[in-house]
Design an enzyme around this catalytic site. Structure first.
Site, short mmCIF file in Angstrom:
data_model
loop_
_atom_site.label_atom_id
_atom_site.label_comp_id
_atom_site.label_asym_id
_atom_site.label_seq_id
_atom_site.Cartn_x
_atom_site.Cartn_y
_atom_site.Cartn_z
N PRO A 1 7.04 2.42 9.96
CA PRO A 1 7.75 2.66 8.70
C PRO A 1 6.78 2.55 7.52
O PRO A 1 5.92 1.69 7.52
CB PRO A 1 8.77 1.52 8.65
CG PRO A 1 8.87 0.99 10.03
CD PRO A 1 7.54 1.25 10.67
N GLU A 2 6.93 3.42 6.56
CA GLU A 2 6.11 3.37 5.36
C GLU A 2 6.53 2.18 4.51
O GLU A 2 7.65 1.68 4.62
CB GLU A 2 6.30 4.66 4.55
CG GLU A 2 5.85 5.91 5.27
CD GLU A 2 4.36 6.18 5.10
OE1 GLU A 2 3.79 5.69 4.11
OE2 GLU A 2 3.78 6.84 5.96
N LYS B 1 4.31 -3.89 4.42
CA LYS B 1 5.19 -3.59 5.53
C LYS B 1 5.89 -4.82 6.09
O LYS B 1 6.52 -4.75 7.13
CB LYS B 1 4.39 -2.90 6.62
CG LYS B 1 3.97 -1.53 6.12
CD LYS B 1 3.15 -0.80 7.09
CE LYS B 1 2.84 0.56 6.49
NZ LYS B 1 1.81 1.25 7.25
N ARG C 1 -5.56 7.24 13.46
CA ARG C 1 -4.39 7.78 12.77
C ARG C 1 -4.70 9.20 12.30
O ARG C 1 -5.82 9.49 11.88
CB ARG C 1 -4.03 6.91 11.56
CG ARG C 1 -3.88 5.42 11.85
CD ARG C 1 -2.78 5.11 12.83
NE ARG C 1 -1.48 5.60 12.39
CZ ARG C 1 -0.70 4.96 11.51
NH1 ARG C 1 -1.09 3.83 10.98
NH2 ARG C 1 0.47 5.48 11.17
#
Ligand code: ZN
Length: 301
Positions: free
Chosen positions: A2-3, A55, A269
């Site tokens: 999740p951002e 986060k 990523r």
């Protein structure tokens, strides 16, 4: 993953529902949390505040107890009216905080621990986060100074990897990383030592603007950074609302060149960029008595 703005929204929704309320029930499937609750029950405490730090989601209870959770890939917090049917099975429930009218349920949360303010400060597991881009105290100058300081200590670090580092700036995730570098015209693979102060300021300013725009209530669950030609963006498809993220092989919305993608950093990523709008800037060590040589060119695929 999740951002940061997803966690921010979750924390804000939790704050709105259970903030300031007295805990009437607490359940957990995690032995470590259950033990703390046995010794120092949650019931009767007040939820002082819920906040996000990058986060991480932190729920502060009266009496100096803090529930710290990290969602990693799978976890989520849900809010239900008391007695409402859950959207996920009880077997996935990890934590439930009940108040008179709400149940906050954490499903599949892989990292959940109780802390006191002192243990949180000392914890090596919960990283000391950089300034949160979404906090009220955050400033572009402060964020840019933070980037610059990190760059001085890590001159070879690649900028897009640094943008994801929550200890430098808290909040940016993998989608924003590519979008912010594009908006600033910075090639994501450039070393920190090649990034100018002006570019750092632009990236921080854009990060703050994009993230603030995406935490507006009811903005949906996608991230929007591109709102140009409406004829091409009426679609609710997430990838039609972004500059480069997820658009490998497609035309750059700004210049028409082909958007590229490459795995980056130890976590591999995906990084997306336009080789024309974000030209490579390499820097060779300057021999004594001669000017620094700046080489410009494209990164190959
Ligand atoms: Zn371009």
């Amino acid at each position: 993953m999740p951002e940061g703005d997803t966690i921010y929204r979750a924390a804000r929704a939790l704050q709105k529902a259970i903030g300031g309320k007295v805990v009437t029930g607490f359940d957990t499937g995690l032995a470590k949390l259950a033990r703390v609750n046995d010794d120092a029950p949650l019931v009767g405490r007040t939820v002082e505040k819920v906040e996000s730090r990058g986060k991480w989601c932190l729920i502060f209870f009266s009496g100096d107890l803090i529930l710290v959770t990290h969602m990693l890939m799978s976890g989520s917090w849900h809010l239900y009216r008391t007695g409402e049917k859950w959207w996920m099975g009880r077997d996935r429930m990890r934590v439930v905080v009940r108040t008179a009218s709400w149940e906050a349920v954490g499903f599949n949360i892989p990292v959940a621990e109780f802390h006191t303010s002192r243990s949180l400060e000392r914890s090596s597991q919960v990283p000391k986060l950089g300034p949160d881009i979404l906090s009220d105290e955050f400033t572009v100058e402060g964020g840019a100074a933070r980037l610059a300081a990190y760059g001085r200590e890590n001159p070879d670090a690649e900028i897009a990897v640094v943008l994801l580092n929550q200890r430098v700036l808290a909040g940016l995730g993998n989608v924003y990383k590519s979008e912010v570098a594009f908006a600033a015209g910075v090639n994501p693979f450039r070393a920190m030592r090649t990034i100018t102060s002006r570019e750092m300021e632009t990236m921080v300013e854009v990060s703050q603007r994009y993230m603030k725009a995406n935490v507006v209530d009811g903005a949906g669950d996608g991230i929007v950074t591109y709102s140009g030609n409406r004829r091409t963006t009426h679609s609710s498809n997430r990838e039609e609302r972004l500059w480069v993220y997820g658009r490998q092989g497609q035309e750059c919305r700004r210049c028409g060149a082909t958007v590229m993608m490459r795995k980056q950093g130890v976590q591999a990523r995906s990084t997306y960029w336009c080789p024309e709008c974000q030209p490579w800037v390499g820097e060779l060590p300057a021999p004594i008595g001669r000017a620094t040589v700046v080489r410009r060119g494209k990164i190959g695929c």
